[in-house]
Design an enzyme around this catalytic site. Structure first.
Site, PDB file in Angstrom:
ATOM      1  N   HIS A 179       0.848  -1.206   0.000  1.00  0.00           N
ATOM      2  CA  HIS A 179       0.000   0.000   0.000  1.00  0.00           C
ATOM      3  C   HIS A 179       0.879   1.251   0.000  1.00  0.00           C
ATOM      4  O   HIS A 179       0.697   2.153  -0.827  1.00  0.00           O
ATOM      5  CB  HIS A 179      -0.897  -0.040   1.243  1.00  0.00           C
ATOM      6  CG  HIS A 179      -1.776   1.157   1.431  1.00  0.00           C
ATOM      7  ND1 HIS A 179      -3.126   1.154   1.170  1.00  0.00           N
ATOM      8  CD2 HIS A 179      -1.500   2.415   1.868  1.00  0.00           C
ATOM      9  CE1 HIS A 179      -3.638   2.341   1.421  1.00  0.00           C
ATOM     10  NE2 HIS A 179      -2.665   3.137   1.858  1.00  0.00           N
ATOM     11  N   GLU A 180       1.849   1.296   0.913  1.00  0.00           N
ATOM     12  CA  GLU A 180       2.683   2.504   1.034  1.00  0.00           C
ATOM     13  C   GLU A 180       3.555   2.705  -0.201  1.00  0.00           C
ATOM     14  O   GLU A 180       3.689   3.823  -0.696  1.00  0.00           O
ATOM     15  CB  GLU A 180       3.547   2.451   2.303  1.00  0.00           C
ATOM     16  CG  GLU A 180       2.761   2.378   3.610  1.00  0.00           C
ATOM     17  CD  GLU A 180       1.695   3.454   3.758  1.00  0.00           C
ATOM     18  OE1 GLU A 180       1.804   4.515   3.127  1.00  0.00           O
ATOM     19  OE2 GLU A 180       0.713   3.219   4.490  1.00  0.00           O
ATOM     20  N   HIS A 195       1.686   4.199  -3.056  1.00  0.00           N
ATOM     21  CA  HIS A 195       1.511   5.658  -3.002  1.00  0.00           C
ATOM     22  C   HIS A 195       2.645   6.344  -3.776  1.00  0.00           C
ATOM     23  O   HIS A 195       2.439   7.378  -4.416  1.00  0.00           O
ATOM     24  CB  HIS A 195       1.510   6.150  -1.552  1.00  0.00           C
ATOM     25  CG  HIS A 195       0.161   6.072  -0.886  1.00  0.00           C
ATOM     26  ND1 HIS A 195      -0.975   6.600  -1.440  1.00  0.00           N
ATOM     27  CD2 HIS A 195      -0.219   5.526   0.313  1.00  0.00           C
ATOM     28  CE1 HIS A 195      -2.010   6.396  -0.628  1.00  0.00           C
ATOM     29  NE2 HIS A 195      -1.583   5.734   0.438  1.00  0.00           N
ATOM     30  N   TYR A 225      -4.450  14.589  -3.078  1.00  0.00           N
ATOM     31  CA  TYR A 225      -4.863  13.851  -1.881  1.00  0.00           C
ATOM     32  C   TYR A 225      -6.052  14.533  -1.221  1.00  0.00           C
ATOM     33  O   TYR A 225      -5.996  14.914  -0.041  1.00  0.00           O
ATOM     34  CB  TYR A 225      -3.680  13.754  -0.921  1.00  0.00           C
ATOM     35  CG  TYR A 225      -3.727  12.545  -0.014  1.00  0.00           C
ATOM     36  CD1 TYR A 225      -3.860  11.265  -0.539  1.00  0.00           C
ATOM     37  CD2 TYR A 225      -3.616  12.672   1.359  1.00  0.00           C
ATOM     38  CE1 TYR A 225      -3.886  10.152   0.283  1.00  0.00           C
ATOM     39  CE2 TYR A 225      -3.639  11.572   2.199  1.00  0.00           C
ATOM     40  CZ  TYR A 225      -3.776  10.303   1.641  1.00  0.00           C
ATOM     41  OH  TYR A 225      -3.802   9.200   2.463  1.00  0.00           O
ATOM     42  N   GLU A 268      -5.928   6.453  -2.582  1.00  0.00           N
ATOM     43  CA  GLU A 268      -5.994   5.410  -1.560  1.00  0.00           C
ATOM     44  C   GLU A 268      -6.446   4.080  -2.166  1.00  0.00           C
ATOM     45  O   GLU A 268      -5.974   3.011  -1.772  1.00  0.00           O
ATOM     46  CB  GLU A 268      -6.948   5.824  -0.444  1.00  0.00           C
ATOM     47  CG  GLU A 268      -6.336   6.767   0.586  1.00  0.00           C
ATOM     48  CD  GLU A 268      -5.141   6.148   1.289  1.00  0.00           C
ATOM     49  OE1 GLU A 268      -5.155   4.935   1.551  1.00  0.00           O
ATOM     50  OE2 GLU A 268      -4.164   6.877   1.548  1.00  0.00           O
ATOM     51  N   ASP A 310     -10.713  13.595   7.126  1.00  0.00           N
ATOM     52  CA  ASP A 310      -9.929  12.633   6.341  1.00  0.00           C
ATOM     53  C   ASP A 310      -9.683  13.146   4.915  1.00  0.00           C
ATOM     54  O   ASP A 310      -9.802  12.396   3.939  1.00  0.00           O
ATOM     55  CB  ASP A 310     -10.670  11.280   6.330  1.00  0.00           C
ATOM     56  CG  ASP A 310      -9.899  10.167   5.647  1.00  0.00           C
ATOM     57  OD1 ASP A 310      -8.668  10.117   5.788  1.00  0.00           O
ATOM     58  OD2 ASP A 310     -10.548   9.357   4.952  1.00  0.00           O
ATOM     59  N   HIS A 366      -9.791   7.937   2.838  1.00  0.00           N
ATOM     60  CA  HIS A 366      -9.767   6.535   3.284  1.00  0.00           C
ATOM     61  C   HIS A 366     -11.177   5.975   3.432  1.00  0.00           C
ATOM     62  O   HIS A 366     -11.343   4.814   3.785  1.00  0.00           O
ATOM     63  CB  HIS A 366      -9.056   6.407   4.638  1.00  0.00           C
ATOM     64  CG  HIS A 366      -7.607   6.723   4.605  1.00  0.00           C
ATOM     65  ND1 HIS A 366      -7.117   7.987   4.823  1.00  0.00           N
ATOM     66  CD2 HIS A 366      -6.520   5.932   4.378  1.00  0.00           C
ATOM     67  CE1 HIS A 366      -5.802   7.971   4.740  1.00  0.00           C
ATOM     68  NE2 HIS A 366      -5.411   6.752   4.461  1.00  0.00           N
TER      69      HIS A 366
END
Lengths: 96, 344
Positions: free
Chosen positions: B166-167, B170, B181, B190, B263, B268
């Protein structure tokens, strides 16, 4: 002095929030808060990282009488000196 | 510009070094030198990449892995503990994150001939043991950082392949579509991170769309939250429901889309909607074909792409890839039906 702390962001959406009087803080953190109130500019982060993904954003509002200080940090610009206070307040929120 | 006078320049702040010394942690001088040189080399790379000459001959590196130990401070690149080709360390977290980064790098190379986060072989920087009981992981535009977790809700976040995937994704999104974002483009950012976190986990476990659990972060949940996860791509909104985390707020349909400001406008939260689409498409044409379709589409998206224009872009690629026989002939129909199922 009243402190209002909140944290947003992270891998899953969660808002952590707590309010506390500075007299209820441990002695070392009380000193730290007093320092922030007298020298707020020394604790203002240089710049936020717009490329941060999933990181936390921290907000700290201090109010004493008419004086109001608002500090905003993220994981990359949180000053070392402020970290114990943030850690303490985060624990008070009861959130991970 | 001020002239840089002779001073003791170092990556690790002196007070941290003092604390580490007190704790019995030795910091070799060469580690600090490597860190400084490393930063300088990266600055040179970025400068070169943005220059005209880079457009003619893109510089290519080897996507080498560098793992740093933050030693429970909030400092990155503190102690270099393992680098590409180096021997395993005594710290299993360091070794796991190193291996996971290798699996992710190999996936992108094999599946899409895409090297590292930038397709120029940028080094993969991984920081572990970040902060005290830090229950999070993040990408900061340059590197990945993982906390140890609080031990109650989350255990060490560096342990999970889908979280690392996931990271790192990005980073891939940053260097391709550059999705902003905020709001729907942020939710797509995301979404892509979840998609490839899940896909890489499925490939690693030799699962299919039918046998995968479609959960993100299930392997980092603390002892009392076993069976729960950060997100469910199959059933958004059902990943967790407990007093420590609250209830999973993800919608699985446009009729429940989050319209608040928290958020970053629900990045998310609303990612649950395209996540569900991906699950449905992967179930229809299999995960590897859906991943190819999503990746090829990513390269065509704009930073401000919203859900509606994302659907248009996916359909365009579906047609193109079907003609080239790289995805099944009925892919366009499957995609249309999947978007319709979530109200798009």
């Amino acid at each position: 002095m009243k402190l209002v702390y909140s944290r947003e962001g992270g891998l899953f959406p969660q808002r952590a929030h707590t309010e506390v009087q500075s007299a209820d803080l441990p002695a070392d953190l009380q000193k730290m808060v007093d320092k922030v109130l007298t020298q707020p500019d020394a604790y203002q982060p240089v710049s936020a990282n717009s490329a941060l993904r999933d990181g936390y954003q921290y907000r700290l509002d201090l109010t004493e009488g008419r004086k109001k200080i608002c500090l905003r940090f993220d994981d990359l610009n949180l000053p070392d000196e402020v970290q114990p206070l943030i850690h303490f307040l985060q624990q008070r929120t009861g959130k991970p | 510009m001020k002239k840089h006078v002779g001073c003791l320049c170092q990556i690790i702040p002196p007070f941290i070094i003092d604390e580490l010394k007190k704790a019995g942690v030795a910091i070799p001088t060469n580690t600090r030198t490597i860190s400084r040189e490393f930063r300088e080399r990266r600055a040179d790379q970025l400068a070169l990449r943005s220059s005209q000459s880079a457009l003619v001959t893109p510089p290519t590196k080897n996507a080498d892995r560098f793992v740093y130990d933050s030693n429970t401070t909030q400092h990155q690149r503190l102690l270099l503990v393992r680098k590409e080709g180096g021997a395993a360390t005594v710290d299993p977290i360091v070794n796991t994150v190193y291996e996971n980064a290798g699996i992710i790098r190999e996936y992108y190379k094999t599946a899409f001939n895409y090297l590292s986060v930038d397709n120029h072989g940028a080094d993969l920087i991984l920081n572990v043991h970040f902060g005290q009981n830090y229950a999070n992981a993040f990408w900061d535009g340059d590197e990945m950082t993982f906390g140890d977790g609080d031990g109650e809700v989350f255990i060490n976040l560096a342990n999970a392949l889908d979280v690392a995937g996931h990271e790192l994704t990005h980073g891939v999104v940053q260097y391709t579509a550059g999705l902003t974002y905020q709001g729907q483009p942020g939710a797509l950012n995301e979404h892509y991170a979840d998609v490839f976190g899940s896909v890489i986990k499925q490939v690693s476990k030799k699962q299919t769309a039918a046998t995968a659990d479609w959960l993100i972060g299930d392997e980092i949940m603390g002892p009392s939250l076993q069976g729960q996860a950060l997100r469910s791509m199959k059933a958004p909104g059902t990943a967790y429901d407990n007093p420590l985390m609250g209830k999973d707020p993800q919608p699985d349909h446009m009729n429940a889309i989050y319209k608040g400001t928290g958020d970053n406008g629900g990045v998310h939260i609303n990612s649950g909607i395209p996540n569900k689409v991906f699950f449905l498409v992967a179930t229809g044409i299999e995960t590897d074909k859906a991943a190819l379709l999503w990746f090829e589409t990513l390269k065509t998206l704009k930073p401000t792409t919203n859900f509606k224009s994302f659907k248009t872009a996916i359909l365009k690629q579906a047609k193109k890839l079907a003609v080239a026989k790289r995805v099944p002939a009925d892919t366009e129909t499957v995609v249309k039906e999947s978007f319709l199922a979530v109200g798009l």
